[in-house]
Design a protein around this motif. Structure first.
Motif, mmCIF file in Angstrom:
data_model
loop_
_atom_site.group_PDB
_atom_site.id
_atom_site.type_symbol
_atom_site.label_atom_id
_atom_site.label_comp_id
_atom_site.label_asym_id
_atom_site.label_seq_id
_atom_site.Cartn_x
_atom_site.Cartn_y
_atom_site.Cartn_z
ATOM 1 N N HIS A 22 40.287 15.886 17.706
ATOM 2 C CA HIS A 22 40.359 17.185 17.026
ATOM 3 C C HIS A 22 41.490 17.218 16.002
ATOM 4 O O HIS A 22 41.339 17.815 14.928
ATOM 5 C CB HIS A 22 40.531 18.300 18.048
ATOM 6 N N GLU B 164 42.589 14.736 14.241
ATOM 7 C CA GLU B 164 42.099 13.999 13.065
ATOM 8 C C GLU B 164 41.148 14.873 12.250
ATOM 9 O O GLU B 164 41.238 14.936 11.020
ATOM 10 C CB GLU B 164 41.390 12.720 13.517
ATOM 11 N N LYS B 165 40.249 15.556 12.936
ATOM 12 C CA LYS B 165 39.272 16.409 12.255
ATOM 13 C C LYS B 165 39.960 17.549 11.512
ATOM 14 O O LYS B 165 39.540 17.944 10.413
ATOM 15 C CB LYS B 165 38.286 16.971 13.279
#
Length: 280
Positions: free
Chosen positions: A175, A177-178
């Motif tokens: 998450h 990274e996203k």
């Protein structure tokens, strides 16, 4: 506030006195007499190693993840509550409160669900389906207001930035990274790194060790009573930002309560933060 859909109970302005568990002992709203340091740690870090060091300033901030950086807890509550509703039962709010910020109480939730259903359930299948639905519900969620600002403020102050989460590493790192936030964090400490998750202080002690700071030099940012208690047990300052699920729950001793991280000016708060006796 209504979180769930049809058959899902509402969370309103109830105030709950929670019972915390640590190492087989239980404390109403945290042990009395000493809520900051000196608690037994069942993880891999010994808090005694930090004693005797003098620190004059805050040098680190340690974030929680679920409910503080990303609103995963609304979806978490909704998916569990809908599961209970399918068996004409309600998820008790005090039971859910014990699970928020911790990974040690999901079995207790399923125990209660099986008791309501009157028979054994395929927990593995139910949990897989629930998790898939939870992921779909939060797929469009963005970082909560103020998160990026506080991360940037910490960087401008030269503070070290860590994360302590009761969730697994893949969940948190994926998450981050996203959301485009992973690069801010020097250390990620997750449930794989300790024997017990929050409210045990092991995650926060591990994060402080990873960052190379004394716990008294760090401030934890939390949204749940379990997380706040873990931070105070570790000997850290703690700022809480309750979310839609946790704002009606009872918190113990904290240093500051905010409605949103947008309200936090780290520099100003640090300047007004009193020096602790052990730091003199």
């Amino acid at each position: 506030m209504k979180i769930g859909g049809r058959g899902v109970p509402e969370i309103r302005g109830a105030s709950i006195c929670l019972t915390w568990y640590n190492g087989g002992e239980q404390y109403p709203s945290g042990p009395s007499g000493n809520r900051g340091t000196g608690f037994p740690v069942t993880g891999s870090v010994d808090p005694k190693q930090y004693k005797g060091e003098e620190n004059q300033m805050l040098r680190a901030v340690i974030f929680d993840f679920d409910g503080l950086i990303l609103d995963t807890e609304t979806a978490g509550y909704r998916t569990f509550a809908e599961m209970f509703a399918a068996y004409d039962a309600q998820l008790p709010l005090d039971l859910w409160a014990r699970a928020i910020g911790s990974s040690d109480h999901h079995d207790e939730i399923y125990d209660h669900l099986e008791a309501a259903a009157g028979h054994k359930l395929d927990r593995e299948t139910l949990e897989r389906e629930r998790r898939e639905k939870k992921i779909s519900l939060i797929a469009r969620e963005k970082a909560l207001p103020g998160v990026r600002s506080v991360l940037e403020q910490a960087g401008e102050l030269g503070w070290k930035i860590g994360l302590a989460s009761s969730s697994d590493r893949a969940w948190v790192e994926g998450h981050l990274e996203k959301l485009g936030l992973r690069h801010y964090f020097s250390c990620l400490c997750n449930r794989e790194d300790v024997e017990r998750t929050k409210p045990d202080p092991a995650l926060y002690l591990q994060a402080a060790k990873c960052l190379g700071v004394d716990p008294s030099e760090a401030v934890a940012l939390e949204d749940s009573p379990n997380g706040a208690l873990a931070a105070k047990r570790a000997g850290m300052r703690c700022i809480i930002v309750p979310n839609r699920v946790t704002r009606s729950l009872s918190f113990g001793e904290v240093d500051l309560r905010l409605s949103s991280l947008e309200e936090l000016n780290l520099r100003e708060w640090a300047q007004t933060c009193p020096v602790r006796e052990e730091q003199r």
